[in-house]
Design a protein around this motif. Structure first.
Motif: not given
Length: 185
Positions: A40-67
């Motif tokens: 049972w393989f899980r899903r991954n975010l694999i960063v070989e390049g650049t992940l450019d987050l435009r998030s801010t303290p009041s608008q954070r980016m969230v990575l979480t479970s579909s549940r």
């Protein structure tokens, strides 16, 4: 905006993935334990390049479970029929450590795969490969990791952790088997 990831996402070398403020990314949940002989393989975010987050303290980016209904609502449409658990999805795997992970909430990941009752690749933010560089992790919440919240296996990398709230449920919050780590609060 809420996005559902149903397979691995790879940001290839030389490519930049930009994520806008307040975006919620949910990874298709897989049960942590299974008595099946199937991997049972899980899903991954694999960063070989650049992940450019435009998030801010009041608008954070969230990575979480579909549940996880806390962020982005009931995106799997089952009401209270499921609850998120550590290990529902895999990891953010940086093979290019020259990145900045900031103003993000990362929850309920940390298992790469399970086979019967055994689990493998038990980290939620993973600095891997052999590329030199510095991964800066700052102003983040990393919680409900299955085991290791942050794991370093890249001998050429430095990971700088600053103002990060870390909660790993089954192991060390930060583990380095190679590379260097600097932590400040």
């Amino acid at each position: 905006n809420v996005y559902l990831v149903t397979s691995d996402v790879t940001v290839a070398g030389g490519v930049t993935l930009t994520i806008d403020p307040g975006v919620v990314v949910k990874f298709g949940a897989v049960n942590t334990y299974s008595n099946s002989s199937q991997d049972w393989f899980r899903r991954n975010l694999i960063v070989e390049g650049t992940l450019d987050l435009r998030s801010t303290p009041s608008q954070r980016m969230v990575l979480t479970s579909s549940r996880d209904d806390t962020y982005g609502g009931d995106s799997n449409g089952d009401g209270v029929g499921s609850v998120p658990m550590p290990g529902n999805w895999g990891a953010i795997k940086y093979t290019n450590p020259s990145n900045v992970l900031h103003d993000a909430v990362i929850r309920y990941g940390g298992v790469g795969r399970s086979y019967y009752s055994n689990v493998y690749d038990t980290q939620m933010v993973w600095v891997a490969g052999a590329a030199p560089g510095t991964l800066e992790i700052r102003d983040c919440v990393i919680e409900n990791a299955y085991s290791k919240a942050v794991y370093l296996t890249n001998g050429g990398a430095t990971t700088a952790i600053d103002r990060v709230n870390i909660n790993a449920t089954g192991g060390p919050s930060i583990e380095a088997s190679a590379g260097q780590v600097a932590v400040s609060f």
